[in-house]
Design a protein around this motif. Structure first.
Motif, PDB file in Angstrom:
ATOM      1  N   ILE A 166      -8.634  12.085  20.395  1.00  0.00           N
ATOM      2  CA  ILE A 166      -8.521  10.652  20.131  1.00  0.00           C
ATOM      3  C   ILE A 166      -9.317  10.313  18.875  1.00  0.00           C
ATOM      4  O   ILE A 166     -10.539  10.165  18.927  1.00  0.00           O
ATOM      5  CB  ILE A 166      -9.026   9.815  21.329  1.00  0.00           C
ATOM      6  CG1 ILE A 166      -8.270  10.220  22.602  1.00  0.00           C
ATOM      7  CG2 ILE A 166      -8.860   8.326  21.046  1.00  0.00           C
ATOM      8  CD1 ILE A 166      -8.693   9.459  23.834  1.00  0.00           C
ATOM      9  N   PRO A 167      -8.646  10.218  17.721  1.00  0.00           N
ATOM     10  CA  PRO A 167      -9.346   9.789  16.505  1.00  0.00           C
ATOM     11  C   PRO A 167      -9.777   8.327  16.633  1.00  0.00           C
ATOM     12  O   PRO A 167      -9.067   7.515  17.235  1.00  0.00           O
ATOM     13  CB  PRO A 167      -8.280   9.947  15.405  1.00  0.00           C
ATOM     14  CG  PRO A 167      -7.206  10.801  16.012  1.00  0.00           C
ATOM     15  CD  PRO A 167      -7.234  10.511  17.480  1.00  0.00           C
ATOM     16  N   THR A 168     -10.934   8.002  16.064  1.00  0.00           N
ATOM     17  CA  THR A 168     -11.392   6.614  16.145  1.00  0.00           C
ATOM     18  C   THR A 168     -11.975   6.149  14.816  1.00  0.00           C
ATOM     19  O   THR A 168     -12.648   6.902  14.117  1.00  0.00           O
ATOM     20  CB  THR A 168     -12.444   6.426  17.255  1.00  0.00           C
ATOM     21  OG1 THR A 168     -12.812   5.041  17.324  1.00  0.00           O
ATOM     22  CG2 THR A 168     -13.692   7.266  17.003  1.00  0.00           C
ATOM     23  N   ASP A 169     -11.662   4.919  14.466  1.00  0.00           N
ATOM     24  CA  ASP A 169     -12.328   4.237  13.355  1.00  0.00           C
ATOM     25  C   ASP A 169     -13.141   3.063  13.891  1.00  0.00           C
ATOM     26  O   ASP A 169     -13.512   2.171  13.149  1.00  0.00           O
ATOM     27  CB  ASP A 169     -11.304   3.762  12.314  1.00  0.00           C
ATOM     28  CG  ASP A 169     -10.267   2.811  12.914  1.00  0.00           C
ATOM     29  OD1 ASP A 169     -10.330   2.529  14.140  1.00  0.00           O
ATOM     30  OD2 ASP A 169      -9.384   2.345  12.168  1.00  0.00           O
ATOM     31  N   PHE A 170     -13.386   3.082  15.202  1.00  0.00           N
ATOM     32  CA  PHE A 170     -14.172   2.077  15.925  1.00  0.00           C
ATOM     33  C   PHE A 170     -13.482   0.718  15.982  1.00  0.00           C
ATOM     34  O   PHE A 170     -14.116  -0.300  16.254  1.00  0.00           O
ATOM     35  CB  PHE A 170     -15.568   1.921  15.299  1.00  0.00           C
ATOM     36  CG  PHE A 170     -16.276   3.232  15.083  1.00  0.00           C
ATOM     37  CD1 PHE A 170     -16.604   4.045  16.150  1.00  0.00           C
ATOM     38  CD2 PHE A 170     -16.597   3.673  13.809  1.00  0.00           C
ATOM     39  CE1 PHE A 170     -17.239   5.263  15.962  1.00  0.00           C
ATOM     40  CE2 PHE A 170     -17.229   4.885  13.602  1.00  0.00           C
ATOM     41  CZ  PHE A 170     -17.559   5.681  14.682  1.00  0.00           C
ATOM     42  N   SER A 171     -12.181   0.688  15.741  1.00  0.00           N
ATOM     43  CA  SER A 171     -11.427  -0.564  15.784  1.00  0.00           C
ATOM     44  C   SER A 171     -10.984  -0.868  17.213  1.00  0.00           C
ATOM     45  O   SER A 171     -11.035  -0.009  18.106  1.00  0.00           O
ATOM     46  CB  SER A 171     -10.187  -0.466  14.887  1.00  0.00           C
ATOM     47  OG  SER A 171      -9.302   0.532  15.382  1.00  0.00           O
ATOM     48  N   ALA A 172     -10.524  -2.109  17.410  1.00  0.00           N
ATOM     49  CA  ALA A 172      -9.978  -2.493  18.717  1.00  0.00           C
ATOM     50  C   ALA A 172      -8.761  -1.654  19.049  1.00  0.00           C
ATOM     51  O   ALA A 172      -8.511  -1.329  20.216  1.00  0.00           O
ATOM     52  CB  ALA A 172      -9.621  -3.975  18.710  1.00  0.00           C
ATOM     53  N   ASN A 173      -7.980  -1.283  18.028  1.00  0.00           N
ATOM     54  CA  ASN A 173      -6.797  -0.469  18.248  1.00  0.00           C
ATOM     55  C   ASN A 173      -7.175   0.916  18.777  1.00  0.00           C
ATOM     56  O   ASN A 173      -6.564   1.436  19.715  1.00  0.00           O
ATOM     57  CB  ASN A 173      -6.016  -0.331  16.941  1.00  0.00           C
ATOM     58  CG  ASN A 173      -4.568   0.065  17.153  1.00  0.00           C
ATOM     59  OD1 ASN A 173      -3.752  -0.047  16.245  1.00  0.00           O
ATOM     60  ND2 ASN A 173      -4.239   0.539  18.331  1.00  0.00           N
ATOM     61  N   ALA A 174      -8.219   1.538  18.185  1.00  0.00           N
ATOM     62  CA  ALA A 174      -8.670   2.849  18.641  1.00  0.00           C
ATOM     63  C   ALA A 174      -9.212   2.781  20.067  1.00  0.00           C
ATOM     64  O   ALA A 174      -8.989   3.688  20.881  1.00  0.00           O
ATOM     65  CB  ALA A 174      -9.735   3.395  17.691  1.00  0.00           C
ATOM     66  N   TRP A 175      -9.927   1.710  20.381  1.00  0.00           N
ATOM     67  CA  TRP A 175     -10.471   1.529  21.722  1.00  0.00           C
ATOM     68  C   TRP A 175      -9.350   1.372  22.743  1.00  0.00           C
ATOM     69  O   TRP A 175      -9.409   1.921  23.844  1.00  0.00           O
ATOM     70  CB  TRP A 175     -11.394   0.314  21.742  1.00  0.00           C
ATOM     71  CG  TRP A 175     -11.983   0.009  23.084  1.00  0.00           C
ATOM     72  CD1 TRP A 175     -11.695  -1.050  23.892  1.00  0.00           C
ATOM     73  CD2 TRP A 175     -12.955   0.795  23.805  1.00  0.00           C
ATOM     74  NE1 TRP A 175     -12.420  -0.985  25.055  1.00  0.00           N
ATOM     75  CE2 TRP A 175     -13.206   0.130  25.027  1.00  0.00           C
ATOM     76  CE3 TRP A 175     -13.632   1.971  23.519  1.00  0.00           C
ATOM     77  CZ2 TRP A 175     -14.096   0.608  25.973  1.00  0.00           C
ATOM     78  CZ3 TRP A 175     -14.525   2.462  24.470  1.00  0.00           C
ATOM     79  CH2 TRP A 175     -14.743   1.785  25.667  1.00  0.00           C
ATOM     80  N   ASN A 176      -8.301   0.638  22.375  1.00  0.00           N
ATOM     81  CA  ASN A 176      -7.169   0.454  23.275  1.00  0.00           C
ATOM     82  C   ASN A 176      -6.445   1.778  23.521  1.00  0.00           C
ATOM     83  O   ASN A 176      -5.991   2.053  24.639  1.00  0.00           O
ATOM     84  CB  ASN A 176      -6.185  -0.576  22.705  1.00  0.00           C
ATOM     85  CG  ASN A 176      -5.408  -1.295  23.788  1.00  0.00           C
ATOM     86  OD1 ASN A 176      -5.985  -1.785  24.746  1.00  0.00           O
ATOM     87  ND2 ASN A 176      -4.096  -1.374  23.624  1.00  0.00           N
ATOM     88  N   ALA A 177      -6.365   2.613  22.477  1.00  0.00           N
ATOM     89  CA  ALA A 177      -5.735   3.926  22.615  1.00  0.00           C
ATOM     90  C   ALA A 177      -6.506   4.789  23.613  1.00  0.00           C
ATOM     91  O   ALA A 177      -5.918   5.494  24.436  1.00  0.00           O
ATOM     92  CB  ALA A 177      -5.651   4.617  21.258  1.00  0.00           C
ATOM     93  N   LEU A 178      -7.826   4.733  23.547  1.00  0.00           N
ATOM     94  CA  LEU A 178      -8.649   5.513  24.474  1.00  0.00           C
ATOM     95  C   LEU A 178      -8.455   5.024  25.907  1.00  0.00           C
ATOM     96  O   LEU A 178      -8.315   5.830  26.839  1.00  0.00           O
ATOM     97  CB  LEU A 178     -10.116   5.424  24.078  1.00  0.00           C
ATOM     98  CG  LEU A 178     -11.090   6.315  24.859  1.00  0.00           C
ATOM     99  CD1 LEU A 178     -12.266   6.722  23.974  1.00  0.00           C
ATOM    100  CD2 LEU A 178     -11.613   5.634  26.103  1.00  0.00           C
TER     101      LEU A 178
END
Length: 278
Positions: free
Chosen positions: A6-18
């Protein structure tokens, strides 16, 4: 055990993906690798004047990564899930490729777009590059996606490609973990007949699904001159909660997701996309 990146840029989108990943694999043993990739320019160079500024950037990233895991700790704990933080420097796509090999990744789950991507697109550059250049299954999830297992999965196809065993195996796995029904959708832009290749590919797919998911699939023919608008309408009218495509069907991917219409952007951007590689 599944190994999921799970790549993350600490955005809300990345958090939702997790969150979506944890929900989808709720009953599976999984190791989730949470990866943050920084540009090479952010590596501290102690011999030049940018060193202090670079160290400050690193400290900010450390804080964001720690905060990300603090949020994760507040979620409902699942003894089947393990989370491991990773941090690397370099070209985003190259680092993803390297990590897939090193960690034996089965699936990449990532945000549909990053914080710097414009609102009028469905997928950001990083996501498109991973989908098209990294030989690993990818599930792209937007910040508008609802956190739940899909009950219906749409599988658009033009029947121009043969679906090999690795693709069908991956499709089978997602249907089994979600208990979803599958719509195999062909959009007729004209009333032309199928070629011999299309007839053979459809027959093979039909036989496979009949054997594996007798009562949980159907084949649909939809008439529509504009493939983007037709898909958007199909998603809404059929309550589709995930789309899946074969990665080698790049032409269909481009038709569906490049230069989206307003209707497509409104509805399709909230539906997770699973891209299957061989």
């Amino acid at each position: 055990m599944k190994h999921i990146l799970i790549p993350t840029d600490f955005s809300a989108n990345a958090w939702n993906a997790l969150n979506y990943a944890a929900c989808l694999f709720n009953y599976d043993h999984c190791t989730f690798y949470i990866l943050h990739v920084e540009e090479l320019s952010n590596i501290a160079e102690t011999k030049n004047s940018t060193a202090l500024k670079t160290i400050e950037k690193q400290s900010t990233t450390d804080y964001k990564l720690n905060h990300f895991f603090e949020q994760l700790a507040q979620l409902k704990k699942n003894v089947l899930h393990q989370f491991i933080a990773l941090r690397d420097y370099g070209n985003f796509t190259d680092i993803i490729k390297k990590t897939v090999v090193e960690k034996k990744i089965d699936l990449i789950i990532m945000g549909a777009k990053g914080v710097s991507d414009p609102d009028h697109i469905i997928f950001g550059n990083n996501t498109i590059n991973v989908i098209t250049k990294v030989p690993c299954n990818v599930l792209a999830v937007s910040d508008k996606a609802i956190i739940k297992k899909p009950s219906k999965i749409g599988f658009p196809t033009d029947y121009n490609i043969f679906y090999t065993y690795p693709i069908l195996k991956s499709l089978t796995e997602v249907l089994q973990i979600s208990n979803a029904t599958l719509d195999v959708v062909h959009i007729n832009q004209t009333k032309t007949t199928f070629s011999n290749v299309q007839v053979a590919n459809k027959a093979y797919l039909h036989d496979y699904l009949k054997e594996m998911f007798t009562d949980f699939h159907c084949f649909k023919e939809i008439q529509g001159l504009n493939i983007k608008e037709t898909i958007a309408t199909y998603l809404v009218e059929n309550s589709v909660e995930m789309l899946t495509l074969a990665a080698k069907n790049l032409n269909l991917f481009q038709q569906l997701f490049f230069n989206p219409t307003k209707e497509q952007l409104t509805f399709q951007s909230s539906v997770p996309l699973l891209v299957l590689h061989e």
